[in-house]
Write a protein that holds these residues in place. Structure first.
Motif, short mmCIF file in Angstrom:
data_model
loop_
_atom_site.label_atom_id
_atom_site.label_comp_id
_atom_site.label_asym_id
_atom_site.label_seq_id
_atom_site.Cartn_x
_atom_site.Cartn_y
_atom_site.Cartn_z
N MET B 86 -0.84 -4.12 10.35
CA MET B 86 0.42 -3.20 10.19
C MET B 86 -0.70 -2.71 8.82
O MET B 86 -0.60 -1.24 8.95
CB MET B 86 1.28 -4.16 9.64
CG MET B 86 2.33 -3.59 8.34
SD MET B 86 3.65 -4.37 7.83
CE MET B 86 3.77 -3.68 6.88
N LEU B 90 -2.01 1.62 8.87
CA LEU B 90 -1.38 2.11 7.70
C LEU B 90 -2.95 2.99 6.85
O LEU B 90 -2.95 3.89 7.09
CB LEU B 90 -0.28 1.79 7.28
CG LEU B 90 1.10 1.97 7.56
CD1 LEU B 90 2.16 0.32 7.16
CD2 LEU B 90 1.22 3.28 7.91
N VAL B 93 -4.67 5.21 9.00
CA VAL B 93 -3.61 6.78 9.31
C VAL B 93 -4.10 7.89 7.51
O VAL B 93 -4.51 8.20 8.18
CB VAL B 93 -2.71 6.72 9.24
CG1 VAL B 93 -1.70 7.57 9.14
CG2 VAL B 93 -2.17 6.26 11.06
N SER B 94 -4.26 6.79 6.74
CA SER B 94 -4.34 7.29 5.77
C SER B 94 -6.29 7.62 5.47
O SER B 94 -6.84 8.73 4.56
CB SER B 94 -3.53 6.21 4.50
OG SER B 94 -4.39 5.16 4.56
N ALA B 340 -1.37 -0.68 0.07
CA ALA B 340 -0.74 0.68 -0.74
C ALA B 340 -0.75 1.06 -2.39
O ALA B 340 -1.17 1.99 -2.10
CB ALA B 340 1.03 0.22 -0.63
N THR B 373 4.97 5.27 -5.38
CA THR B 373 4.48 4.28 -4.23
C THR B 373 3.25 3.62 -4.98
O THR B 373 4.14 2.41 -4.58
CB THR B 373 3.14 4.93 -2.81
OG1 THR B 373 3.67 6.16 -2.69
CG2 THR B 373 2.67 4.17 -2.62
N ALA B 453 1.54 7.07 4.42
CA ALA B 453 1.00 5.79 4.74
C ALA B 453 1.17 4.45 3.91
O ALA B 453 2.01 3.58 4.13
CB ALA B 453 -0.32 5.90 5.84
N ILE B 456 4.16 4.24 3.33
CA ILE B 456 5.17 2.74 3.84
C ILE B 456 5.02 1.62 3.81
O ILE B 456 5.49 0.73 3.67
CB ILE B 456 4.62 3.68 5.58
CG1 ILE B 456 5.46 4.92 6.13
CG2 ILE B 456 4.82 2.48 6.66
CD1 ILE B 456 4.99 5.34 7.16
N LEU B 457 3.73 1.49 3.57
CA LEU B 457 3.22 0.02 3.58
C LEU B 457 4.30 -0.49 2.36
O LEU B 457 4.53 -1.73 1.82
CB LEU B 457 1.85 0.15 2.63
CG LEU B 457 1.14 0.26 3.61
CD1 LEU B 457 -0.57 -0.02 3.45
CD2 LEU B 457 1.29 -1.73 4.55
#
Lengths: 97, 484
Positions: B86, B90, B93-94, B340, B373, B453, B456-457
């Motif tokens: 997971m 992510l 993606v970033s 994150a 975040t 991303a 979301i984390l």
């Protein structure tokens, strides 16, 4: 004194010397060589596991482990050497006016 | 067993992906993302199997232990694999966004092979049941992680990377020495054999050497000195992987071995707890003193790892029989939240142009989403409800209270206060932008798709606390009983 005891003690001693070098020394190359010594010492200790009283055949398993260990250490050394060299180049460039 | 072998696939897929990404640098990002997604899919299928069967064992090449090498997946393994999948997905993606420009072409080229290699090594650790195999895997992790540390190519990153190499190799070699000592006594290296071994002084010595090696690799106080510089100087996606995932590899081995060691005495547990307490306090002090955002986040990792060891050693009366669950929860919580937070810190640095904490509130640009975040991740790291970090700390304190370890509860509280204090230094800066001179705030509020991303984390870190019941039940699958 049996050969396995001699080898085992030698292995631990070599590991200890390497450990001292890797921790106490300042020079980058010497510290890396200390780590190399550690790997040789650990290899010694593994190899002792193969030793059997002479008529019996030695256990082949530790040899396989030590060979793998040598390969792993080779790549780790290569990576460390590459880093040291790159760092050396960068610092040299800084020193030049 | 029936169906495809998800265990082997989850190690081999990223390995081949790494080779492919290295050979085809132009397609590296696409290949990388696809491989990580496919590997995560394997883990999900594995989770399904484990939920149904309890634990899955695969003897590689048909050779079982003790001569052959077996892979084994149980609840804890799959939880670690899922965390890796997971967070990895992510961060990937970033990373696509972070390494998009021409200036970072070289970093982009090497990031993907290194990260996929790292993924292969981590998955190998979580599935391995053979000590020598674990040694090889932690070396693979170390080499890939060092590569990621120095990706930026700056002098500071290289220096930190070299210190990391020394610490990492030394840690692995200590582990190897312990493996040799165990082989001398037992003639086998599979977990089942090691667990069944009668406790002896020689066995304790071997395990102690291995523990020191692993503590060096996971940066347990006072062996943490390499971590802050290495994690703070890496590129943001690399920092997220290093702090969120890499240190968990060695931590997992400690957890796995400790859970099955009957030889752990009260003295050893107290010593481990004290090292953890030292990390909580020293990490907290250094995080309070840090001048840069990423360094603060890196020191918070040192403190959090200490907390995990406190949980491992002291969250329950019956030694380690239950406390490992509190430690496991804290590992999962820290993995998600810290990844994150590092991504958010990277975004803030990108938008504002620096990461000096003192000047964070003087910027004309507000990276609002990255700040949210960061705050969400801080909630989980501090341990506020309902976050996963809260559940982990709750388990720790509940276990320690039931066992009557009041001073260990106090240490956990002190750690919490420290984390509130050092994160407040950052969050306070986010809340007031009135110190900007020369005109109003810029129109550009500094947020983009790249914030998705990390957000979301961070949200997952907070919301997963609501699913704590099923998570605790899942990590217990296949544990409890003896190893096969």
């Amino acid at each position: 004194m049996t050969p396995d005891l001699i080898y085992g003690a030698a292995g631990l001693a070599v590991f200890g010397i390497g450990l001292w070098g890797a921790i106490a020394l300042q020079d980058r190359m010497r510290r890396l060589l200390g780590l190399k010594l550690c790997s040789v010492g650990a290899g010694f200790v593994l190899i002792v596991g193969a030793w059997r009283e002479p008529p019996a055949a030695p256990d082949p398993m530790p040899h396989a482990l030590v060979i793998t260990g040598i390969v792993v250490m080779l790549s780790a050394t290569a990576a460390a050497l590459a880093l040291i060299r790159r760092l050396h180049d960068l610092e040299d460039a800084d020193d030049r006016p | 067993m029936t169906g495809p072998d998800w265990l082997t696939l989850s190690i081999i897929l990223p390995l081949f992906g790494a080779v492919a990404a290295f050979i085809l640098p132009r397609a590296a990002a696409g290949l990388g993302l696809t491989t990580v997604a496919a590997t995560t899919l394997c883990v999900l299928m594995m989770a399904d199997q484990v939920a149904a069967l309890g634990a899955v064992t695969v003897p590689l090449g048909g050779w079982g232990a003790p001569l052959g090498i077996e892979l084994r997946a149980d609840g804890l393994s799959v939880a670690m694999l899922a965390l890796t999948g997971m967070v990895g997905l992510l961060v990937s993606v970033s990373a696509i966004d972070a390494f998009a420009g021409d200036r970072t072409a070289r970093q982009r080229q090497y990031f993907w092979p290194l990260w996929l290699l790292l993924l292969s090594g981590l998955n190998g650790v979580y599935l391995g049941t053979d000590l020598f195999n674990l040694y090889v895997m932690i070396e693979i992790i170390a080499l890939a992680a060092v590569g990621l540390t120095v990706l930026g190519g700056t002098r500071e990153a290289l220096r930190a990377g070299l210190d990391y190499v020394y610490a990492s190799i030394l840690g692995a070699l200590l582990f190897l020495l312990g493996v040799g000592l165990i082989y001398l006594q037992l003639g086998r290296l599979d977990f089942a054999g090691v667990i069944a071994a009668p406790p002896s002084a020689a066995m304790t010595a071997a395990l102690a050497v291995m523990f020191v090696g692993l503590a060096l690799k996971t940066a347990l106080f006072p062996l943490h000195v390499w971590l802050p510089a290495a994690h703070a100087n890496a590129a943001a996606p690399a920092s997220a992987l290093l702090s969120g995932l890499v240190v968990k590899g060695a931590l997992y081995i400690v957890l796995r071995l400790a859970g099955y060691m009957p030889a752990l005495t009260e003295d050893i547990l107290t010593l481990i707890g004290l090292m953890g307490a030292g990390a909580v306090i020293w990490g907290g002090i250094q995080a309070l003193r840090a001048e840069r955002l990423k360094l603060l986040v890196a020191w918070s990792t040192v403190a959090q790892i200490g907390l995990i060891f406190v949980a491992l050693a002291r969250a329950g009366e019956r030694g380690l029989s239950d406390s490992w669950k509190a430690a496991a929860l804290l590992i999962l919580a820290h993995g998600i939240a810290k990844a994150a937070m590092f991504l958010a810190a990277g975004r803030i640095k990108d938008e504002i142009g620096h990461d000096r904490i003192r000047d964070l509130d003087r910027s004309p640009i507000r990276p609002t989403l990255a700040q949210v975040t960061f705050a969400l991740a801080a909630i989980s790291l501090i341990g506020l409800p309902p976050s996963l970090g809260f559940i982990g700390k709750w388990q720790l304190m509940e276990g320690a209270m039931m066992a009557g370890y009041w001073h260990w509860v106090a240490i956990t509280m002190i750690g919490t206060l420290f984390s509130v204090a050092y994160f407040s230094r950052v969050l306070a800066g986010f809340l007031r932008f009135d110190r900007v001179r020369g005109g109003p705030l810029a129109e550009h509020h500094g947020w983009s798709g790249a914030d998705a991303a990390p957000l979301i984390l961070a949200s997952a870190a907070v919301l997963l606390g609501l699913a704590a019941g099923p998570i605790i039940a899942f990590i217990d699958l296949g544990a409890g009983g003896a190893m096969p």
